[in-house]
Design a protein around this motif. Structure first.
Motif, short mmCIF file in Angstrom:
data_model
loop_
_atom_site.label_atom_id
_atom_site.label_comp_id
_atom_site.label_asym_id
_atom_site.label_seq_id
_atom_site.Cartn_x
_atom_site.Cartn_y
_atom_site.Cartn_z
N ALA A 1 0.77 -1.18 -0.09
CA ALA A 1 0.15 -0.01 0.14
C ALA A 1 1.04 1.21 0.15
O ALA A 1 2.05 1.36 0.58
N PHE A 2 0.35 2.41 -0.63
CA PHE A 2 0.95 3.55 -0.75
C PHE A 2 0.37 4.76 -0.13
O PHE A 2 -0.82 4.85 -0.55
N ASP A 3 0.77 5.47 0.51
CA ASP A 3 0.39 6.91 1.01
C ASP A 3 1.02 7.90 0.18
O ASP A 3 2.28 8.20 0.44
N PHE A 4 0.67 8.39 -0.89
CA PHE A 4 1.17 9.27 -1.87
C PHE A 4 1.29 10.50 -1.41
O PHE A 4 0.19 11.27 -1.01
N GLY A 5 2.46 11.32 -1.51
CA GLY A 5 2.41 12.69 -1.18
C GLY A 5 3.42 13.25 -2.23
O GLY A 5 4.21 12.65 -2.63
N ARG B 1 6.97 12.90 -0.21
CA ARG B 1 7.19 11.63 0.62
C ARG B 1 6.13 10.64 -0.05
O ARG B 1 4.94 10.97 -0.13
N ILE B 2 6.41 9.48 -0.28
CA ILE B 2 5.45 8.14 -0.30
C ILE B 2 5.71 7.17 0.69
O ILE B 2 6.73 6.73 0.79
N GLY B 3 4.82 6.90 1.42
CA GLY B 3 4.96 5.73 2.77
C GLY B 3 4.29 4.53 2.00
O GLY B 3 3.27 4.63 1.31
N ILE B 4 5.07 3.48 2.49
CA ILE B 4 4.75 2.17 1.82
C ILE B 4 4.57 1.30 3.03
O ILE B 4 5.10 1.21 4.14
N ALA B 5 3.63 0.32 3.29
CA ALA B 5 3.23 -0.82 3.94
C ALA B 5 3.03 -1.95 3.21
O ALA B 5 2.72 -1.98 2.04
N VAL B 6 2.96 -2.79 4.08
CA VAL B 6 3.12 -4.35 3.51
C VAL B 6 2.14 -5.30 4.30
O VAL B 6 1.75 -4.97 5.57
N GLY B 7 1.35 -6.14 3.50
CA GLY B 7 0.38 -6.94 4.52
C GLY B 7 -0.03 -8.06 3.76
O GLY B 7 0.17 -8.17 2.48
N SER B 8 -0.70 -9.03 4.46
CA SER B 8 -1.23 -10.42 3.72
C SER B 8 -2.67 -10.44 3.99
O SER B 8 -3.27 -10.13 4.87
N ILE C 1 -4.13 2.69 5.60
CA ILE C 1 -4.68 2.45 4.34
C ILE C 1 -4.90 0.86 4.01
O ILE C 1 -6.22 0.71 3.66
N LEU C 2 -3.96 0.22 4.08
CA LEU C 2 -3.98 -1.00 3.62
C LEU C 2 -4.93 -1.97 4.67
O LEU C 2 -5.55 -2.70 4.54
N GLN C 3 -4.75 -1.48 5.98
CA GLN C 3 -5.81 -2.08 7.16
C GLN C 3 -7.01 -1.87 6.83
O GLN C 3 -8.00 -2.79 6.81
N PHE D 1 -8.06 -4.26 4.32
CA PHE D 1 -8.43 -5.60 4.61
C PHE D 1 -9.76 -5.62 5.44
O PHE D 1 -10.15 -6.83 5.37
N ASP D 2 -10.01 -4.60 6.31
CA ASP D 2 -11.21 -4.50 6.99
C ASP D 2 -12.64 -4.48 6.16
O ASP D 2 -13.40 -5.06 6.58
N GLU D 3 -12.37 -4.02 4.92
CA GLU D 3 -13.47 -3.66 3.79
C GLU D 3 -12.92 -3.90 2.69
O GLU D 3 -12.84 -2.79 2.07
N PRO D 4 -12.67 -4.89 2.12
CA PRO D 4 -12.19 -5.17 0.67
C PRO D 4 -13.20 -4.46 -0.47
O PRO D 4 -12.79 -4.09 -1.36
N SER D 5 -14.43 -4.28 0.01
CA SER D 5 -15.36 -3.86 -1.05
C SER D 5 -15.39 -2.46 -1.36
O SER D 5 -15.73 -1.95 -1.84
#
Length: 151
Positions: free
Chosen positions: A15-19, A22-29, A137-139, A142-146
């Motif tokens: 996941a990306f938090d674009f600015g 800066r761009i923040g990046i997270a990873v998840g499964s 953002i990624l969480q 995951f909590d609401e894929p729709s």
């Protein structure tokens, strides 16, 4: 929104938090349904940004990408909304991966709260806030894929 043409991705997601700075990046499964902060790209040059993103994609081999879409509190477009859509489209085109947009309202506030809880306050949050926002953002996805819409 995932549908028959675009099934909900499974596996590792970035996941990306674009600015503009800066761009923040997270990873998840999708298997664990959890996200964690990964990195911050602190450079304004697109060439440098996309090289760093390419390296992370090679390392993590994600099934899909998630990009935060900023909106005003009332849901209307924010000054960065069009830039984030463009960034998502560039990711999709350059890396040929499914790319989803997720409403990122309040993620920076949630990220700041998470850092406060971890004992990181004030200016010490600056190098981490973007990757923690990407985690939020990624969480949220995951909590609401729709809630994810394909770029």
């Amino acid at each position: 929104m995932p549908d028959g043409m675009n099934p909900t991705p499974s596996g590792t997601l970035l996941a990306f938090d674009f600015g503009t700075r800066r761009i923040g990046i997270a990873v998840g499964s999708t298997f664990s349904g959890t996200a964690r902060p990964l990195a911050t790209i602190d450079d304004e040059k697109n060439e440098t940004r996309f090289a760093a993103i390419a390296a992370l994609l090679a390392e993590w081999q994600p099934a899909a990408l998630v990009v935060g879409l900023p909106c005003n509190d009332d849901g209307t477009p924010h000054e960065l909304t069009a830039l984030c859509r463009r960034f998502a489209n560039r990711l999709k085109g350059r890396f040929n991966l499914p790319t989803l947009l997720v409403d990122e309202r309040y993620t920076s506030a949630a990220a700041s709260s998470a850092l406060d809880e971890a004992g990181i306050h004030g200016r010490k949050q600056k190098p981490l806030i973007d990757q923690y926002a990407a985690q939020q953002i990624l969480q949220a996805y995951f909590d609401e894929p729709s809630a994810g819409i394909y770029a």
